[in-house]
Structures are given as C-alpha cells and as structure tokens.
Design a protein around this motif. Structure first.
Motif, PDB file in Angstrom:
ATOM      1  N   HIS A  53       8.358  -5.737 -14.797  1.00  6.35           N
ATOM      2  CA  HIS A  53       8.848  -6.174 -13.354  1.00  6.35           C
ATOM      3  C   HIS A  53       7.330  -6.518 -12.756  1.00  6.35           C
ATOM      4  N   GLU A  54       7.302  -7.680 -12.177  1.00 10.13           N
ATOM      5  CA  GLU A  54       6.265  -8.351 -11.558  1.00 10.13           C
ATOM      6  C   GLU A  54       6.508  -7.940 -10.064  1.00 10.13           C
ATOM      7  N   LEU A  55       5.327  -7.277  -9.407  1.00  9.76           N
ATOM      8  CA  LEU A  55       5.164  -6.841  -8.153  1.00  9.76           C
ATOM      9  C   LEU A  55       4.721  -8.165  -7.367  1.00  9.76           C
ATOM     10  N   PRO A  56       5.013  -8.249  -6.025  1.00 13.25           N
ATOM     11  CA  PRO A  56       4.300  -9.176  -5.046  1.00 13.25           C
ATOM     12  C   PRO A  56       2.726  -8.903  -5.169  1.00 13.25           C
ATOM     13  N   ARG A  57       2.131 -10.156  -4.740  1.00 14.26           N
ATOM     14  CA  ARG A  57       0.742 -10.301  -4.825  1.00 14.26           C
ATOM     15  C   ARG A  57       0.179  -9.492  -3.740  1.00 14.26           C
ATOM     16  N   SER A  58       0.706  -9.351  -2.877  1.00 12.18           N
ATOM     17  CA  SER A  58       0.091  -8.312  -1.693  1.00 12.18           C
ATOM     18  C   SER A  58       0.199  -7.028  -2.079  1.00 12.18           C
ATOM     19  N   VAL A  59       0.442  -6.654  -3.244  1.00 12.44           N
ATOM     20  CA  VAL A  59       0.467  -5.165  -3.600  1.00 12.44           C
ATOM     21  C   VAL A  59      -0.681  -4.889  -4.565  1.00 12.44           C
ATOM     22  N   THR A  60      -1.627  -4.136  -4.378  1.00 15.46           N
ATOM     23  CA  THR A  60      -3.137  -3.929  -5.235  1.00 15.46           C
ATOM     24  C   THR A  60      -2.738  -2.472  -5.278  1.00 15.46           C
ATOM     25  N   ALA A  61      -3.700  -1.957  -6.094  1.00 16.57           N
ATOM     26  CA  ALA A  61      -3.838  -0.357  -6.287  1.00 16.57           C
ATOM     27  C   ALA A  61      -5.165   0.033  -6.653  1.00 16.57           C
ATOM     28  N   THR A  62      -5.433   1.432  -6.633  1.00 15.14           N
ATOM     29  CA  THR A  62      -6.803   1.951  -6.837  1.00 15.14           C
ATOM     30  C   THR A  62      -6.550   3.483  -7.462  1.00 15.14           C
ATOM     31  N   SER A  63      -7.435   3.883  -8.049  1.00 12.67           N
ATOM     32  CA  SER A  63      -7.342   5.522  -8.479  1.00 12.67           C
ATOM     33  C   SER A  63      -8.041   6.235  -7.477  1.00 12.67           C
ATOM     34  N   ARG A  64      -8.848   5.684  -6.323  1.00 11.90           N
ATOM     35  CA  ARG A  64      -9.698   6.314  -5.546  1.00 11.90           C
ATOM     36  C   ARG A  64      -8.705   6.773  -4.270  1.00 11.90           C
ATOM     37  N   PRO A  65      -8.611   7.647  -3.756  1.00 16.61           N
ATOM     38  CA  PRO A  65      -7.612   7.854  -2.513  1.00 16.61           C
ATOM     39  C   PRO A  65      -8.250   7.486  -1.284  1.00 16.61           C
ATOM     40  N   GLU A  66      -9.441   7.624  -1.281  1.00 17.35           N
ATOM     41  CA  GLU A  66     -10.135   7.435   0.116  1.00 17.35           C
ATOM     42  C   GLU A  66     -10.019   5.594   0.154  1.00 17.35           C
TER      43      GLU A  66
END
Length: 330
Positions: A53-66
């Motif tokens: 499933h492809e997410l919207p382009r305005s969704v990004t991610a990181t493994s750093r909570p801060e």
C-alpha cells in the motif's frame, strides 16, 4: 493543526498517518525500527504491516523521536499499551505541550492505568492535553478509505472539536465527547469481549450465542465504565456498541481471530502466533478483571477470558460455566 507526529509505525499508527495526511496535515511517523522509518520516508510504504500500500507523499518517518516531535502541533500515540510507559520513559524530553491523541485500546497490567493516564505520567504532559479516539476502527478498512465514524474525547469540549476537525478525512466522520474515561474503557474492554465471542464461534456456537455475548459484554463494559466515572450514554454510541460490534464480528479483528483460534483448540501461545500481531485483549483482560474486583463490578465474561488466557482453563469449560449461571434479572 497542520503538523502531526505519530508515535508508532504498526498497522494502526501508519494507517492513521494516512488519515491525517488525507485531512491535509504534514505527518511524521516515529518508528522504533530504523528500517521501517527508512522505507516510509523513501518509498512511502510500510511493507512489514501494510503490504504494498502506498502512503500519501505528505507522510514521512524517522527513528528519532525528537525529530518526529519537533514542531508538532499535535501528537497521535499508537504504541501498544503494555509497551507505552517504557517507550515514553526512554525519550530524552517530555512530550510537547500540544494535544496528545491516544489511538491505543488497552489497560496497563500491574497498575490498571488507562492509556491516557500513562501518556500524562510517562510523557510528562498536562492531563488536560490528553484525549482518546475510539469507535469501529478496523485499520484494514480505514486504510482502504472505507467510510466509518469515530469519537474523539478530550476533557475540554473545544479541544475535542479542534482535534476532531483536524482528523476529519473524507471517509472518517468524527464526533466529539468530553467523556475520556467512558470512551477509553469502551475501547479497551471490547477487546476482551471479542476474544470470548471469537472463542464461542470457534467452538461451533451460532448467532444466538454471539448476540448474547455481545449484549452481555456491553453490560459489563457499561458497569465498569460508569463505576470509573464514565457516562452511561457513551456506551450506547460509536465508542461502545459500535466498536464492540465491529470487533466481535469481523475477521479483521485480531482479538476475534485469537478467540476463534482458542475455540478451535489452540493454546494461547499458538493462537497468538496464528494471529501474528498484537491482540491487546489478552494482556488487558487481567487488568480489567483487577479493576472490576477492586470496584466490586461483576464481569463474568471478562473473568472467563482471564481463566483461559492467564490460568490455562479449557475454553469449552468456561463457555459452559457462563451459560449455567443462576437465574437473575437482566
């Protein structure tokens, strides 16, 4: 609220990130595992949980909570209930002083704390900023953008309305409430009832049994919620009956599937392995039973689930015991 952080990159957290993006927000998902964060950021996919499933382009991610929390106008929390306190406690800074929306449906074992209480305590944030979302929220259907309704509850009605407006994707109809306790208890305890209903189905029982367990399960949920200060009318709405029916009836429900496997003869460990993902009702059952005992609330279905998942009782014996209870007024 144009910038959201979502804590948790499982199926529900990532799906809700899509909901927020479809509501015109910029979303950063925090993933514990760096490889999941990298896939979401680079490819806008989370194949470990959502396939291709492809997410919207305005969704990004990181493994750093801060990094996820920096500049957020609001935070959605989607970390499993039994892991939440340790997860928030590992963050180097408190959660930001913005609305915190719990997507988690469970009660913490050992403390009997509701998730909103854990967020306030472990996240070091004002309880007035903590709200909850509940309702018939089968994530696989929401991911496909199927229409549904949900309730968003905060202590303050204006804050509930503002957050609900920010989450109002075209396919998600949001309603508001100030009954945080009632909405949260409804969302947590329905998972326990779903295990019982799934088990009854696995044993070969029919719709009469299912309807009876759902109805009496709702009575248990209501009794506990009211004893904790929830509003009785909450349990007749989307967060109560609506969520209970969806979770008890759908093969998409992890807790229903786990109960089904128990009814078909698997032990708890094998049933959990078959389901392959977190079924919050297993860990929540003992906490709910503990709360009920402390408050003097009668919850026979919950006690029966505890007998199976914690004490090794046979599911067929438990079902027989439920059906052989003495005659009493409804």
């Amino acid at each position: 609220m144009t910038r959201w952080a979502v804590l948790g990159a499982g199926a529900w957290g990532t799906t809700f990130a899509q909901v927020l993006a479809d509501s015109d927000a910029q979303v950063t998902v925090w993933a514990r595992r760096e490889e999941i964060a990298d896939r979401i950021a680079a490819e806008h996919r989370n194949p470990d949980y959502l396939g291709d499933h492809e997410l919207p382009r305005s969704v990004t991610a990181t493994s750093r909570p801060e990094e996820a929390l920096e500049g957020a106008d609001a935070v959605a929390v989607a970390v499993p209930a039994q892991q939440l306190r340790a997860t928030l406690g590992s963050f180097t800074s408190p959660l930001p002083a913005v609305p915190q929306l719990s997507l988690v449906k469970g009660i913490e074992r050992g403390t009997d704390a509701r998730v909103s209480e854990i967020i306030a305590e472990a996240g070091r944030v004002d309880p007035a900023l903590v709200g909850v979302l509940s309702g018939p929220n089968l994530s696989a259907e929401i991911l496909q953008r199927r229409p549904c309704g949900s309730v968003i509850a905060f202590p303050d009605a204006a804050r509930a309305a503002a957050v609900a407006e920010a989450c109002a994707a075209p396919y998600l109809r949001t309603y508001t409430s100030t009954d945080v306790t009632g909405v949260e208890i409804a969302g947590a305890v329905k998972n326990v009832i779903a295990i019982a209903v799934g088990a009854a189905t696995g044993l070969g029982h029919g719709h009469n049994t299912t309807a009876s367990l759902i109805t009496r399960g709702l009575a248990e949920i209501t009794r506990l919620g009211v004893a904790l200060g929830g509003h009785r009318e909450t349990f007749a709405g989307l967060a109560g009956m609506g969520d209970l029916v969806a979770t008890c009836s759908s093969p998409l429900s992890r807790n229903h599937r786990l109960g089904l496997a128990l009814g078909q003869g698997l032990d708890v460990e094998a049933a959990a392995e078959r389901v392959g993902s977190t079924a919050e009702g297993v860990a929540t059952a003992r906490a709910v039973a503990s709360l009920a005992e402390r408050l003097g609330v009668d919850m026979p279905i919950t006690r029966s689930v505890v007998a199976v998942v914690d004490d090794g009782a046979r599911i067929d014996q438990v079902t027989a015991a439920l059906l052989s209870r003495s005659v009493r007024p409804e």
